[in-house]
Write a protein that holds these residues in place. Structure first.
Motif, PDB file in Angstrom:
ATOM      1  N   LEU A 101     -68.936  74.883 -97.339  1.00 31.39           N
ATOM      2  CA  LEU A 101     -68.985  76.273 -97.794  1.00 31.39           C
ATOM      3  C   LEU A 101     -69.451  77.192 -96.671  1.00 31.39           C
ATOM      4  N   PHE A 102     -70.506  76.793 -95.985  1.00 28.14           N
ATOM      5  CA  PHE A 102     -71.037  77.611 -94.896  1.00 28.14           C
ATOM      6  C   PHE A 102     -69.981  77.814 -93.809  1.00 28.14           C
ATOM      7  N   GLN A 103     -69.303  76.749 -93.420  1.00 33.32           N
ATOM      8  CA  GLN A 103     -68.279  76.851 -92.377  1.00 33.32           C
ATOM      9  C   GLN A 103     -67.135  77.767 -92.799  1.00 33.32           C
ATOM     10  N   THR A 104     -66.800  77.724 -94.081  1.00 32.87           N
ATOM     11  CA  THR A 104     -65.696  78.550 -94.582  1.00 32.87           C
ATOM     12  C   THR A 104     -66.055  80.028 -94.581  1.00 32.87           C
ATOM     13  N   LEU A 105     -67.276  80.357 -95.002  1.00 32.32           N
ATOM     14  CA  LEU A 105     -67.658  81.755 -95.174  1.00 32.32           C
ATOM     15  C   LEU A 105     -68.173  82.403 -93.890  1.00 32.32           C
ATOM     16  N   PHE A 106     -68.754  81.615 -93.027  1.00 36.45           N
ATOM     17  CA  PHE A 106     -69.416  82.115 -91.823  1.00 36.45           C
ATOM     18  C   PHE A 106     -68.592  83.134 -91.021  1.00 36.45           C
ATOM     19  N   PRO A 107     -67.299  82.885 -90.749  1.00 36.21           N
ATOM     20  CA  PRO A 107     -66.565  83.794 -89.853  1.00 36.21           C
ATOM     21  C   PRO A 107     -66.322  85.193 -90.408  1.00 36.21           C
ATOM     22  N   TYR A 108     -66.507  85.385 -91.708  1.00 34.85           N
ATOM     23  CA  TYR A 108     -66.108  86.645 -92.332  1.00 34.85           C
ATOM     24  C   TYR A 108     -67.248  87.657 -92.443  1.00 34.85           C
ATOM     25  N   TYR A 109     -68.417  87.310 -91.917  1.00 35.06           N
ATOM     26  CA  TYR A 109     -69.558  88.213 -92.019  1.00 35.06           C
ATOM     27  C   TYR A 109     -70.011  88.662 -90.633  1.00 35.06           C
ATOM     28  N   ASP A 110     -70.554  89.875 -90.592  1.00 35.22           N
ATOM     29  CA  ASP A 110     -71.023  90.435 -89.326  1.00 35.22           C
ATOM     30  C   ASP A 110     -72.361  89.836 -88.900  1.00 35.22           C
ATOM     31  N   TYR A 111     -73.180  89.503 -89.882  1.00 33.27           N
ATOM     32  CA  TYR A 111     -74.502  88.932 -89.615  1.00 33.27           C
ATOM     33  C   TYR A 111     -74.713  87.757 -90.564  1.00 33.27           C
ATOM     34  N   VAL A 112     -75.097  86.625 -90.004  1.00 40.75           N
ATOM     35  CA  VAL A 112     -75.317  85.426 -90.803  1.00 40.75           C
ATOM     36  C   VAL A 112     -76.762  84.975 -90.614  1.00 40.75           C
ATOM     37  N   PHE A 113     -77.453  84.792 -91.734  1.00 39.23           N
ATOM     38  CA  PHE A 113     -78.862  84.395 -91.719  1.00 39.23           C
ATOM     39  C   PHE A 113     -79.008  83.042 -92.414  1.00 39.23           C
ATOM     40  N   TYR A 114     -79.870  82.213 -91.828  1.00 39.12           N
ATOM     41  CA  TYR A 114     -80.099  80.880 -92.381  1.00 39.12           C
ATOM     42  C   TYR A 114     -81.595  80.621 -92.403  1.00 39.12           C
ATOM     43  N   PHE A 115     -82.062  79.848 -93.386  1.00 40.61           N
ATOM     44  CA  PHE A 115     -83.491  79.765 -93.678  1.00 40.61           C
ATOM     45  C   PHE A 115     -84.257  78.736 -92.854  1.00 40.61           C
ATOM     46  N   ASP A 116     -83.574  77.965 -92.038  1.00 40.29           N
ATOM     47  CA  ASP A 116     -84.227  76.820 -91.398  1.00 40.29           C
ATOM     48  C   ASP A 116     -83.841  76.749 -89.925  1.00 40.29           C
ATOM     49  N   GLN A 117     -84.831  76.862 -89.040  1.00 45.93           N
ATOM     50  CA  GLN A 117     -84.565  76.857 -87.608  1.00 45.93           C
ATOM     51  C   GLN A 117     -83.998  75.519 -87.137  1.00 45.93           C
ATOM     52  N   SER A 118     -84.500  74.412 -87.678  1.00 47.79           N
ATOM     53  CA  SER A 118     -83.967  73.111 -87.264  1.00 47.79           C
ATOM     54  C   SER A 118     -82.504  72.967 -87.670  1.00 47.79           C
ATOM     55  N   GLY A 119     -82.132  73.564 -88.802  1.00 44.80           N
ATOM     56  CA  GLY A 119     -80.735  73.544 -89.225  1.00 44.80           C
ATOM     57  C   GLY A 119     -79.849  74.367 -88.308  1.00 44.80           C
ATOM     58  N   ILE A 120     -80.373  75.489 -87.830  1.00 47.81           N
ATOM     59  CA  ILE A 120     -79.613  76.312 -86.884  1.00 47.81           C
ATOM     60  C   ILE A 120     -79.356  75.533 -85.600  1.00 47.81           C
ATOM     61  N   GLU A 121     -80.364  74.821 -85.130  1.00 47.61           N
ATOM     62  CA  GLU A 121     -80.183  74.013 -83.923  1.00 47.61           C
ATOM     63  C   GLU A 121     -79.148  72.914 -84.149  1.00 47.61           C
ATOM     64  N   TRP A 122     -79.160  72.328 -85.338  1.00 46.77           N
ATOM     65  CA  TRP A 122     -78.197  71.269 -85.667  1.00 46.77           C
ATOM     66  C   TRP A 122     -76.764  71.794 -85.662  1.00 46.77           C
ATOM     67  N   MET A 123     -76.567  73.021 -86.151  1.00 48.08           N
ATOM     68  CA  MET A 123     -75.201  73.535 -86.302  1.00 48.08           C
ATOM     69  C   MET A 123     -74.690  74.295 -85.079  1.00 48.08           C
ATOM     70  N   GLN A 124     -75.540  74.552 -84.079  1.00 52.03           N
ATOM     71  CA  GLN A 124     -75.161  75.482 -83.018  1.00 52.03           C
ATOM     72  C   GLN A 124     -73.967  75.018 -82.186  1.00 52.03           C
ATOM     73  N   ASP A 125     -73.758  73.701 -82.068  1.00 50.93           N
ATOM     74  CA  ASP A 125     -72.596  73.233 -81.321  1.00 50.93           C
ATOM     75  C   ASP A 125     -71.423  72.892 -82.235  1.00 50.93           C
ATOM     76  N   LYS A 126     -71.554  73.251 -83.512  1.00 56.40           N
ATOM     77  CA  LYS A 126     -70.507  72.949 -84.485  1.00 56.40           C
ATOM     78  C   LYS A 126     -69.762  74.196 -84.953  1.00 56.40           C
ATOM     79  N   ILE A 127     -70.313  75.361 -84.664  1.00 55.03           N
ATOM     80  CA  ILE A 127     -69.674  76.616 -85.049  1.00 55.03           C
ATOM     81  C   ILE A 127     -69.720  77.582 -83.870  1.00 55.03           C
TER      82      ILE A 127
END
Length: 288
Positions: A101-127
């Motif tokens: 769901l996150f991958q699908t919706l992510f490109p359509y928003y100007d600003y994307v916020f996520y609640f967990d810093q470790s999760g952001i680090e995990w996804m940074q090379d995936k999106i």
């Protein structure tokens, strides 16, 4: 004073006054914004499209979608130069559905916020694109201290690794265990020690902020120090560590009260109002 700005918030359900959606909407109002709140789970898509069109026609300055699993950005939002923000508050690593769901919706928003810093680090090379860290919070008018009536609670859905935790807490401390519906804020606030147990990954869940606001001592599953949004809860690595900490607190009334006050004091800087201010500062450079 200038003209009040208007935010259109799409969330799952604004009827729950103790939930994130209601808390965020209240925070915007406290900051002198007009709020149009639409519960997307309670509308047919055609009704949602109509309500969104009506909001755009009136004039809005910001769109905020919270999770948005039933909101198709391409169909829902007119092509207008209104900033669209997306705040995702479920762990993308625990659930393949959440990640998809996150991958699908992510490109359509100007600003994307996520609640967990470790999760952001995990996804940074995936999106491709920027994801901003924005923790969860709580409403201090809902989650507030009350007279204490029990020692321990574990108020959450009891699934997966939480099953063993719930069994031990129930039989060792006669803890209040499980999901309790609308009475959750009251029962939480009436408890001296609130236990939280994450299902898999290192994130500060909403229950931790809510329990802290209620003046509970929070004992929660381990989060590495660099990812701790709150510093004052007691972080434990396993069930033996969990029961050791609870046992020590229950025989030391002064330490229990001291720890509860420390956690309550720290929580005062982690309300939904603080989160909305951070969101606006990121989007508008401090223009509130």
């Amino acid at each position: 004073m200038g003209t009040k700005k208007t935010v259109l918030i799409l969330g799952a359900n604004f009827d729950n006054v103790a939930g994130m959606e209601s808390g965020v909407a209240k925070a915007f109002r406290q900051l002198n914004w007009n709020v149009i709140a639409l519960s997307y789970r309670k509308m047919f898509p055609s009704n949602l499209f109509m309500k969104v069109d009506e909001a755009y026609a009136k004039g809005i300055d910001l769109v905020l979608v919270i999770k948005g699993e039933r909101v198709d950005p391409l169909q829902t939002f007119p092509r207008a130069s209104v900033p669209k923000a997306f705040w995702f508050q479920d762990d993308v690593r625990w659930s393949k559905t959440n990640w998809a769901l996150f991958q699908t919706l992510f490109p359509y928003y100007d600003y994307v916020f996520y609640f967990d810093q470790s999760g952001i680090e995990w996804m940074q090379d995936k999106i491709r694109g920027k994801v901003y860290f924005l923790p969860l919070g709580y409403d201090p008018e809902v989650y507030r201290p009350r007279s204490k009536k029990r020692d321990v609670c574990f108020l959450c859905s009891v699934v997966g690794p939480r099953l063993e935790v719930a069994y031990i807490l129930k039989h060792r401390y006669n803890a209040l265990v499980g999901w309790v519906g609308d009475d959750y804020p009251k029962l939480l606030a009436e408890t001296r020690i609130a236990v939280n147990w994450g299902l898999a990954f290192q994130s500060t869940q909403q229950r931790v902020f809510e329990a802290a606001g209620c003046g509970c001592v929070v004992v929660t599953s381990w989060v590495d120090e660099k990812y701790r949004v709150l510093k004052t809860p007691i972080y434990v690595k396993d069930l033996e560590h969990l029961t050791k900490e609870i046992d020590e607190l229950l025989v030391d009334e002064e330490e229990l009260k001291k720890k509860a006050q420390q956690i309550k004091t720290e929580s005062q800087n982690h309300t939904w109002k603080h989160r909305v201010l951070s969101l606006l500062n990121q989007i508008q450079g401090g223009d509130k």
